[in-house]
Design an enzyme around this catalytic site. Sequence first.
Site, PDB file in Angstrom:
ATOM      1  N   THR A 298       1.017  -1.133  -0.194  1.00  0.00           N
ATOM      2  CA  THR A 298       0.181  -0.198   0.045  1.00  0.00           C
ATOM      3  C   THR A 298       0.975   1.471  -0.295  1.00  0.00           C
ATOM      4  OG1 THR A 298      -1.623  -1.173   1.158  1.00  0.00           O
ATOM      5  CG2 THR A 298      -2.226   1.444   1.370  1.00  0.00           C
TER       6      THR A 298
ATOM      7  N   CYS B 219      26.095   4.265   9.287  1.00  0.00           N
ATOM      8  CA  CYS B 219      26.196   3.480   9.304  1.00  0.00           C
ATOM      9  C   CYS B 219      26.800   2.601   9.845  1.00  0.00           C
ATOM     10  CB  CYS B 219      25.280   2.757   7.552  1.00  0.00           C
ATOM     11  SG  CYS B 219      23.771   3.647   6.843  1.00  0.00           S
TER      12      CYS B 219
END
Lengths: 385, 123
Positions: free
Chosen positions: A237, A325
């Site tokens: 969605t 990261c």
Amino acid sequence: MDPIIYLDHAATTPVDPAVRKAMDPWFAQDFGNPTTLYAHGVRADEAVEGARQTIAHAIGAQRPQEVYFTAGGTESINWALKGIALERVRGHILTSAIEHSAVRETCLWLAERGFELTILPVAHDGVVDPAEVRRALRSDTILVTLMHANNEIGTIEPIEEVGSVLTDSEAAFHVDAVQTVAHLPIDVQQLRCDLLSASGHKLYGPKGTGFLYARSGIRLGPLLHGGGQERELRSGTHNVPGIIGLAKALEVSTRLLETETQQLTALSRRLIDGILERIPGATLNGSTERRLPSNVHFTFENTQGEALVLGLDLAGICVSTGSACSTVSLEPSHVLKAIGLSDEQALASVRFTLGRSTTEEQIDAVLEVLPEEVNRLRAMSPRAL
Amino acid sequence: MYSDIVKNHFANPRNVKEIPGATAVAEADNPVCGDIMKIFVNVVDGVFCDVGVKTRGCPAAVAAGSVLSEMLIDLPVAEAVRIETRVVDRALGGLPRNKQHATDLAVDALRAVIHQFQSERLP
């Protein structure tokens, strides 16, 4: 003055107030699912398509349908690389030694599954040589993936030149533009790329948003299977508020691009000059000419990067060691190793990335605190400078 | 990420100094992350009466060296040999899991300086 001096805009950016405002109605008011048939859903669908047009226009795509919404840079990159490779079953992949881990790890994952991988070296300033790309290109090369600008050292790669090299090749050309969309002028026709990945939160948009540009006609398989959204290529969605926010962020950034580039260039120059003037044993990494206007990356000899980060943090200044990261990893950055830094130099490096709210006063405050902190750490070190 | 104790030791590390003419001096390093720690000790009647530590490393390593130096002062060498990494870790209020190498570095440096002291005493 803002109590926090935030100089880590390459890690993430705050959501622009105009972006937040544009997103707001799509959470609880116009919350319809864009794939439904009633007016409530159609409104959301129209908004999503409007966002797609805005983005397509901003990056010079020929058709809005060439823009696909994703949940961020990592997803866009994974999709581009796996979507090309898995459709072709086998072949050769070309990349550089300084890619973000999203590209690097995906390439290594594909290599484990039988794809052949060439990792091109870079020059001391981090620039990939297009002639090296030409030399490494093979008849079975299916994919070339390079970053537009490096997230650690800010080096801008000669993407257009590589695009020219690839004109007669069958290989798909993917550009990781996570650090450059909204920060450099982007035109996918000029860059001559087939695929381009971007992330919303690097351009004052919401986290968890991104897009993949895929040129019409490119053979790309889906990464996510399911309800068949995004023309059967990216199920799930739609994140309507996120998509609206992403488009708004790009719209705002594109409008501000020219003035912001001038401001950031002047501010980063001030920081670079100030550091070189005040701190002995400091070396600027990356390129002096081909550099993101927001990026300042230094090695401070006989210090330790993480210690500098915490020392500055205790003074209210947010900076980073290399890639955001990799702060959980103890290994020196592969980017800094690739440009020829020793482990010791790589681990003594700090990245400052300036942004929309950065001021001269903030830079001057950093130039007061940073030399003290470098000196403090050096005084603690058993080694002499 | 770091406890207040770690931050405190990092911001105000104790006993950062070289001791000229120290009874024993030794250094340890961590080849993976490049951290180095050098310990200087003065020993009188088998007891550490003065300790200096110099560290180049992450905040956890700096804090580990600092807290170790506090533990050592007035401690008999015979007792210091029993200091293990978990003792240093506890004194720091616990380090994040990926920072355990910092206490390893401190204990390596301690063992090296004790070894140095003991071998100096051999005829």
